[in-house]
Write a protein that holds these residues in place. Structure first.
Motif, short mmCIF file in Angstrom:
data_model
loop_
_atom_site.label_atom_id
_atom_site.label_comp_id
_atom_site.label_asym_id
_atom_site.label_seq_id
_atom_site.Cartn_x
_atom_site.Cartn_y
_atom_site.Cartn_z
N VAL A 95 34.60 44.09 42.38
CA VAL A 95 33.71 43.22 43.15
C VAL A 95 32.47 42.87 42.32
CG1 VAL A 95 32.15 43.18 45.15
CG2 VAL A 95 34.53 43.90 45.44
N GLY A 96 31.87 43.85 41.68
CA GLY A 96 30.70 43.59 40.84
C GLY A 96 31.01 42.66 39.69
N ARG A 97 32.14 42.88 39.05
CA ARG A 97 32.52 42.02 37.92
C ARG A 97 32.85 40.60 38.41
NH1 ARG A 97 33.10 45.14 33.27
NH2 ARG A 97 33.31 47.37 33.71
N ALA A 98 33.49 40.50 39.58
CA ALA A 98 33.82 39.18 40.14
C ALA A 98 32.54 38.40 40.43
CB ALA A 98 34.66 39.35 41.41
N ARG A 99 31.54 39.08 40.97
CA ARG A 99 30.24 38.41 41.20
C ARG A 99 29.64 37.96 39.87
NH1 ARG A 99 28.84 42.69 45.49
NH2 ARG A 99 29.08 41.50 47.42
N ALA A 100 29.68 38.83 38.86
CA ALA A 100 29.12 38.51 37.56
C ALA A 100 29.83 37.32 36.91
CB ALA A 100 29.17 39.73 36.63
N LEU A 101 31.08 37.11 37.25
CA LEU A 101 31.85 35.97 36.74
C LEU A 101 31.55 34.69 37.52
CD1 LEU A 101 35.25 37.77 36.15
CD2 LEU A 101 33.80 36.76 34.38
N GLY A 102 30.66 34.77 38.50
CA GLY A 102 30.29 33.60 39.28
C GLY A 102 31.12 33.39 40.53
N GLY A 103 31.88 34.40 40.90
CA GLY A 103 32.72 34.26 42.09
C GLY A 103 31.94 34.33 43.38
N THR A 104 32.38 33.54 44.36
CA THR A 104 31.82 33.63 45.71
C THR A 104 32.79 34.33 46.65
OG1 THR A 104 32.69 31.45 46.33
CG2 THR A 104 30.43 31.54 45.43
N ARG A 105 34.04 34.47 46.19
CA ARG A 105 35.03 35.24 46.96
C ARG A 105 36.07 35.81 46.01
NH1 ARG A 105 36.79 30.06 47.07
NH2 ARG A 105 38.99 29.66 47.47
N MET A 106 36.66 36.91 46.41
CA MET A 106 37.73 37.53 45.64
C MET A 106 38.93 37.65 46.57
SD MET A 106 37.73 41.05 43.37
CE MET A 106 37.79 42.25 44.70
N GLU A 107 40.10 37.28 46.08
CA GLU A 107 41.32 37.35 46.86
C GLU A 107 42.42 38.02 46.04
OE1 GLU A 107 42.47 33.46 48.29
OE2 GLU A 107 40.56 33.18 49.35
N TRP A 108 43.44 38.50 46.76
CA TRP A 108 44.57 39.15 46.10
C TRP A 108 45.74 39.22 47.06
CZ3 TRP A 108 40.17 41.30 47.91
CH2 TRP A 108 40.28 42.26 48.92
N GLU A 109 46.94 39.36 46.50
CA GLU A 109 48.13 39.65 47.28
C GLU A 109 48.22 41.17 47.37
OE1 GLU A 109 51.46 37.84 45.33
OE2 GLU A 109 50.99 35.86 46.14
N ALA A 110 48.24 41.68 48.58
CA ALA A 110 48.20 43.13 48.77
C ALA A 110 49.60 43.72 48.84
CB ALA A 110 47.43 43.47 50.05
N GLU A 111 49.79 44.78 48.09
CA GLU A 111 50.98 45.61 48.26
C GLU A 111 50.95 46.07 49.73
OE1 GLU A 111 53.83 48.19 48.73
OE2 GLU A 111 53.76 47.05 46.86
N PRO A 112 52.02 45.86 50.50
CA PRO A 112 51.98 46.22 51.92
C PRO A 112 51.54 47.67 52.19
CG PRO A 112 53.91 44.88 51.49
CD PRO A 112 53.28 45.19 50.15
N ASN A 113 51.93 48.59 51.32
CA ASN A 113 51.54 49.99 51.52
C ASN A 113 50.06 50.24 51.25
OD1 ASN A 113 54.20 51.40 52.06
ND2 ASN A 113 54.68 50.26 50.21
N ALA A 114 49.37 49.27 50.66
CA ALA A 114 47.96 49.44 50.32
C ALA A 114 47.02 48.66 51.25
CB ALA A 114 47.71 49.01 48.87
N VAL A 115 47.56 48.00 52.26
CA VAL A 115 46.72 47.19 53.15
C VAL A 115 45.63 48.05 53.80
CG1 VAL A 115 46.71 45.88 55.32
CG2 VAL A 115 48.39 45.36 53.54
N GLY A 116 45.98 49.24 54.26
CA GLY A 116 44.99 50.13 54.88
C GLY A 116 43.86 50.47 53.92
N PHE A 117 44.19 50.74 52.68
CA PHE A 117 43.17 51.01 51.67
C PHE A 117 42.24 49.80 51.53
CE2 PHE A 117 42.00 49.84 47.33
CZ PHE A 117 41.06 50.82 47.06
N TYR A 118 42.83 48.62 51.39
CA TYR A 118 42.00 47.42 51.19
C TYR A 118 41.12 47.14 52.41
CZ TYR A 118 44.36 46.30 46.81
OH TYR A 118 44.83 46.32 45.53
N GLU A 119 41.63 47.42 53.60
CA GLU A 119 40.79 47.25 54.79
C GLU A 119 39.61 48.23 54.76
OE1 GLU A 119 44.14 45.57 57.91
OE2 GLU A 119 43.77 47.72 57.83
#
Length: 147
Positions: A95-119
Motif C-alpha cells: 500500500v505504501g509503495r503503491a501510494r509512492a508510485l502515484g496510485g489512488t487505488r490498488m486492486e488485485w485478483e484474490a486467491e479465493p482462500n485468501a479473501v478473508g485475509f484481504y478483508e
C-alpha cells in the motif's frame, strides 16, 4: 518477535520466489503438477519486493503500475510463515509503495482462500474477474489509497 525486512527483488531471487509462490499456492490443495507448471510462467515486474527474515526470503509481492491504478500482481507467503503477520506486513508495504508510485487505488485478483485475509487488511470486493488461466472467475478486490 521475528525481524523482517523488505527489499527490492534481484534477478538472482527468481528461483526462490517461484518456490515460495508454488508452495503457497499448493498449500491450498491445488494439483501440485498444475501449480508447478503455473509457477514456471511467473514473471517479475520491476516493482517486485522480497520479505526476508534472517537473510532467508519468506514472502514476496509485485506491483504493476497502471496510471493511478496500481495492480497487486502477486503476493505470496511461504507456508511456514502463514498466520505470523508476514502477509499483513507485506500488504501494508505494498500500500505504501503503491501510494509512492502515484496510485489512488490498488486492486488485485484474490486467491479465493485468501479473501478473508484481504478483508482483514482493508480490502473490499469490487467485481468478478474475467476467467483466469485456470478457467476460474476470481474476486477482484481493492483499497482506496487516497485516505
Amino acid at each position: 518477535f521475528v525481524s523482517v525486512s523488505i527489499r527490492a527483488a534481484r534477478a538472482e531471487d527468481a528461483d526462490r520466489l517461484r518456490e515460495i509462490a508454488i508452495a503457497s499456492k499448493a498449500h491450498w490443495g491445488y494439483d501440485l503438477d498444475q501449480v508447478r507448471r503455473w509457477g514456471e510462467t511467473i514473471d517479475f515486474p520491476p516493482e517486485t519486493y522480497v520479505a526476508e527474515s534472517e537473510d532467508a526470503s519468506i514472502a514476496w509481492m509485485a506491483l504493476d503500475p497502471r496510471g493511478d491504478l496500481i495492480w497487486l500482481a502477486d503476493m505470496w507467503v511461504d507456508p511456514p510463515w502463514i498466520g505470523k503477520g508476514i502477509g499483513s506486513l507485506l500488504f501494508r508495504d505494498a500500500v505504501g509503495r503503491a501510494r509512492a508510485l502515484g496510485g489512488t487505488r490498488m486492486e488485485w485478483e484474490a486467491e479465493p482462500n485468501a479473501v478473508g485475509f484481504y478483508e482483514r487488511v482493508g480490502g473490499r470486493y469490487l467485481r468478478d474477474s474475467e476467467p483466469s488461466e485456470w478457467d476460474r472467475v476470481l474476486p477482484v478486490m481493492g483499497v482506496d489509497l487516497t485516505s
